[in-house]
Write a protein that holds these residues in place. Sequence first.
Motif, short mmCIF file in Angstrom:
data_model
loop_
_atom_site.label_atom_id
_atom_site.label_comp_id
_atom_site.label_asym_id
_atom_site.label_seq_id
_atom_site.Cartn_x
_atom_site.Cartn_y
_atom_site.Cartn_z
N UNK A 16 -15.70 -1.92 41.59
CA UNK A 16 -15.13 -0.71 40.99
C UNK A 16 -13.92 -1.08 40.12
N UNK A 17 -13.06 -1.95 40.61
CA UNK A 17 -11.87 -2.38 39.87
C UNK A 17 -12.28 -3.21 38.65
N UNK A 18 -13.27 -4.06 38.80
CA UNK A 18 -13.74 -4.87 37.68
C UNK A 18 -14.31 -4.00 36.56
N UNK A 19 -15.07 -3.00 36.91
CA UNK A 19 -15.63 -2.07 35.91
C UNK A 19 -14.50 -1.31 35.23
N UNK A 20 -13.52 -0.89 36.01
CA UNK A 20 -12.38 -0.18 35.44
C UNK A 20 -11.61 -1.06 34.47
N UNK A 22 -12.79 -3.60 32.71
CA UNK A 22 -13.61 -3.78 31.51
C UNK A 22 -13.54 -2.54 30.62
N UNK A 23 -13.63 -1.37 31.23
CA UNK A 23 -13.55 -0.14 30.43
C UNK A 23 -12.19 0.01 29.77
N UNK A 24 -11.12 -0.31 30.50
CA UNK A 24 -9.78 -0.24 29.91
C UNK A 24 -9.65 -1.25 28.78
N UNK A 25 -10.21 -2.44 28.96
CA UNK A 25 -10.14 -3.48 27.93
C UNK A 25 -10.90 -3.09 26.67
#
Length: 110
Positions: A16-20, A22-25
């Motif tokens: 969940x944190x990794x997806x977040x 990537x989306x923020x990046x």
Amino acid sequence: MAFRWNLASSLSLSIRTKILLVLVAVVVPAIVLYLVLAARVSFNDKTLLIYELNQSGVRTLGDSVESRLIRVIDKLKAIAKSPAQAQAWVSEDSEILRLKKFDSKSSQVV
């Protein structure tokens, strides 16, 4: 025993944190790029508007000067055709201040 620092083991992030991240990046640079482009387009539009307003003002002024010169030239042509009435027309007209005759043979103003 040598100390080994393993980045993967020390940063155990959830999916969940990794997806977040990537989306923020992806989203943050896109927003920054959008704002930069919007500011640049706005600045260019304002600059073009100022140039267009100045151009229309100069064009209007040029047309005004041209029509006034055409009027004066037409009056001077009429005066040249009938020199007897020249003084009366000059005294009535506010655009022609003074009228003098140039003698080309003697190269003097009469």
